[in-house]
Design a protein around this motif. Structure first.
Motif, PDB file in Angstrom:
ATOM      1  N   CYS A 136       0.821  -1.225   0.000  1.00  0.00           N
ATOM      2  CA  CYS A 136       0.000   0.000   0.000  1.00  0.00           C
ATOM      3  C   CYS A 136       0.854   1.275   0.000  1.00  0.00           C
ATOM      4  CB  CYS A 136      -0.916   0.025   1.225  1.00  0.00           C
ATOM      5  SG  CYS A 136      -2.070  -1.344   1.249  1.00  0.00           S
ATOM      6  N   TYR A 137       2.182   1.101  -0.057  1.00  0.00           N
ATOM      7  CA  TYR A 137       3.086   2.248   0.100  1.00  0.00           C
ATOM      8  C   TYR A 137       2.817   3.338  -0.941  1.00  0.00           C
ATOM      9  CZ  TYR A 137       7.340   4.945   0.927  1.00  0.00           C
ATOM     10  OH  TYR A 137       8.210   5.953   1.211  1.00  0.00           O
ATOM     11  N   ALA A 138       2.712   2.943  -2.219  1.00  0.00           N
ATOM     12  CA  ALA A 138       2.508   3.928  -3.299  1.00  0.00           C
ATOM     13  C   ALA A 138       1.209   4.701  -3.108  1.00  0.00           C
ATOM     14  CB  ALA A 138       2.512   3.227  -4.650  1.00  0.00           C
ATOM     15  N   LEU A 139       0.199   4.033  -2.554  1.00  0.00           N
ATOM     16  CA  LEU A 139      -1.093   4.679  -2.332  1.00  0.00           C
ATOM     17  C   LEU A 139      -1.054   5.596  -1.105  1.00  0.00           C
ATOM     18  CD1 LEU A 139      -4.161   4.709  -3.186  1.00  0.00           C
ATOM     19  CD2 LEU A 139      -4.484   2.947  -1.436  1.00  0.00           C
ATOM     20  N   LEU A 140      -0.543   5.059   0.014  1.00  0.00           N
ATOM     21  CA  LEU A 140      -0.522   5.822   1.276  1.00  0.00           C
ATOM     22  C   LEU A 140       0.467   6.981   1.248  1.00  0.00           C
ATOM     23  CD1 LEU A 140      -0.744   2.918   3.894  1.00  0.00           C
ATOM     24  CD2 LEU A 140      -2.523   4.587   3.385  1.00  0.00           C
ATOM     25  N   MET A 141       1.584   6.790   0.536  1.00  0.00           N
ATOM     26  CA  MET A 141       2.615   7.844   0.481  1.00  0.00           C
ATOM     27  C   MET A 141       2.713   8.419  -0.936  1.00  0.00           C
ATOM     28  SD  MET A 141       3.385   7.842   3.618  1.00  0.00           S
ATOM     29  CE  MET A 141       4.773   8.946   3.751  1.00  0.00           C
ATOM     30  N   SER A 142       1.556   8.735  -1.512  1.00  0.00           N
ATOM     31  CA  SER A 142       1.523   9.363  -2.842  1.00  0.00           C
ATOM     32  C   SER A 142       2.138  10.764  -2.750  1.00  0.00           C
ATOM     33  CB  SER A 142       0.079   9.474  -3.329  1.00  0.00           C
ATOM     34  OG  SER A 142      -0.640  10.356  -2.485  1.00  0.00           O
ATOM     35  N   PRO A 143       2.569  11.352  -3.870  1.00  0.00           N
ATOM     36  CA  PRO A 143       3.142  12.717  -3.805  1.00  0.00           C
ATOM     37  C   PRO A 143       2.227  13.712  -3.083  1.00  0.00           C
ATOM     38  CG  PRO A 143       3.517  11.770  -5.965  1.00  0.00           C
ATOM     39  CD  PRO A 143       2.666  10.781  -5.221  1.00  0.00           C
ATOM     40  N   ARG A 144       0.902  13.576  -3.334  1.00  0.00           N
ATOM     41  CA  ARG A 144      -0.053  14.491  -2.694  1.00  0.00           C
ATOM     42  C   ARG A 144      -0.067  14.279  -1.177  1.00  0.00           C
ATOM     43  NH1 ARG A 144      -5.546  14.570  -1.476  1.00  0.00           N
ATOM     44  NH2 ARG A 144      -6.486  16.644  -1.600  1.00  0.00           N
ATOM     45  N   ALA A 145      -0.069  12.999  -0.749  1.00  0.00           N
ATOM     46  CA  ALA A 145      -0.076  12.680   0.692  1.00  0.00           C
ATOM     47  C   ALA A 145       1.193  13.199   1.365  1.00  0.00           C
ATOM     48  CB  ALA A 145      -0.198  11.173   0.888  1.00  0.00           C
ATOM     49  N   CYS A 146       2.337  13.026   0.687  1.00  0.00           N
ATOM     50  CA  CYS A 146       3.616  13.502   1.243  1.00  0.00           C
ATOM     51  C   CYS A 146       3.619  15.020   1.398  1.00  0.00           C
ATOM     52  CB  CYS A 146       4.777  13.084   0.342  1.00  0.00           C
ATOM     53  SG  CYS A 146       5.080  11.322   0.389  1.00  0.00           S
ATOM     54  N   LEU A 147       3.094  15.698   0.370  1.00  0.00           N
ATOM     55  CA  LEU A 147       3.041  17.167   0.416  1.00  0.00           C
ATOM     56  C   LEU A 147       2.149  17.631   1.564  1.00  0.00           C
ATOM     57  CD1 LEU A 147       4.037  19.719  -1.057  1.00  0.00           C
ATOM     58  CD2 LEU A 147       1.939  19.638  -2.419  1.00  0.00           C
TER      59      LEU A 147
END
Length: 310
Positions: free
Chosen positions: A131-142
């Motif tokens: 789920c890493y790519a989903l949970l830590m998407s660029p938008r989520a990181c920002l």
């Protein structure tokens, strides 16, 4: 009439760390080297993360944020302290003092929250990789990074506003190398009870809250690694990605918890000054080497960037 006789303090005097001339020269050289190391090391990490597409991942995005924070954090206190070593006790205006207090707590509490965000990133990467790519998407990181900066800003603004409401009418010598809350409260001649409550409750929560999240993240990470991997080598690989972060957390949090979570009393300056020196001058200078020495990706990207420049 008694109130009229009390003149409001318009500036403060920041006292030097030592009055001994020889020690002042040694301190000046030592802290100047630390400050330059901080600027160069953290600047190199930010430039490398921006320049190297391979490092455009959540982990390095947060690391670049941390490096930016460390540059600003040191700059809030260290240049003024260095000037003090050269020219003796430093005057600072009331507005300048409040600005220094605000930025110190803004950047410090942002770093506390950001370190918790980085622990969450490691938790997701190791314990929930699918789920890493989903949970830590660029938008989520920002959004996580913006939330860290916003939390720090709100916390610091609250302290700056509350401190600006106080009256200062007696001594104006601050027994510290920068304008921190506790030394200023000691000089106030109006009631500081609300400020003390804020310091003991809110600032403790801002320190302990993220710290608790970091501890919980690592309890989950360690138990997951022990269950999932049987071999020593298999266990070390995922944990090695956390080693740098854990070292930085220890360097930042041990002095911070020592300073801000023990009940505040007027006579704690002797303890506060050396602790403040560690997290405002020493830790920001050490962080880049901790990350580059342990991290093969950062090292090779840095080498590639330097080769390109040369």
């Amino acid at each position: 009439l008694a109130m009229l006789n009390k003149t409001e303090v318009s500036e403060f005097i920041l006292l030097c760390l030592t009055d001994l001339q020889q020690l002042q020269h040694i301190f000046f050289i030592s802290f100047l080297l630390l400050y330059l190391t901080c600027l160069l090391g953290n600047g190199a990490i930010v430039a490398t993360v921006i320049a190297e597409p391979r490092l455009h991942t959540p982990m390095y995005f947060f690391l670049a944020n941390l490096s930016c924070l460390d540059i600003f954090y040191s700059t809030v206190t260290v240049p003024k302290m260095l000037t003090g070593f050269l020219f003796g006790h430093q005057p600072i205006s009331f507005a300048g003092c409040l600005a220094q207090l605000h930025f110190f707590h803004f950047l410090g509490s942002t770093e506390a929250v950001l370190l918790a965000t980085m622990a969450y990133d490691r938790y997701v990467a190791i314990c929930n990789p699918l789920c890493y790519a989903l949970l830590m998407s660029p938008r989520a990181c920002l959004l996580l990074a913006l939330a860290s900066w916003a939390a720090g800003f709100v916390h610091a603004t609250m302290h700056a506003v509350m401190t600006s409401q106080l009256s200062f009418c007696g001594h104006n010598h601050i027994h510290h190398f920068f304008c921190d809350i506790k030394p200023l409260l000691n000089l106030a001649c109006s009631s500081t009870s609300i400020n003390m409550i804020l310091l003991n409750v809110v600032t403790t929560s801002v320190s302990l809250g993220p710290f608790t999240l970091i501890v919980l993240s690592y309890i989950y990470i360690i138990s997951f690694i022990l269950q999932k991997f049987q071999s020593q080598e298999g266990r070390w690989k995922p944990f090695s990605t956390c080693a740098s972060h854990l070292t930085v957390v220890a360097l930042f949090y041990i002095p911070v918890l020592f300073n801000y979570t023990l009940p505040s009393s007027g006579s704690s300056t002797e303890r506060d000054v050396p602790m403040s020196l560690i997290y405002s001058a020493v830790t920001p200078a050490l962080n880049p080497s901790i990350y580059t020495l342990r991290n093969q990706e950062v090292r090779s990207a840095l080498k590639k960037m330097l080769d390109r420049k040369l």
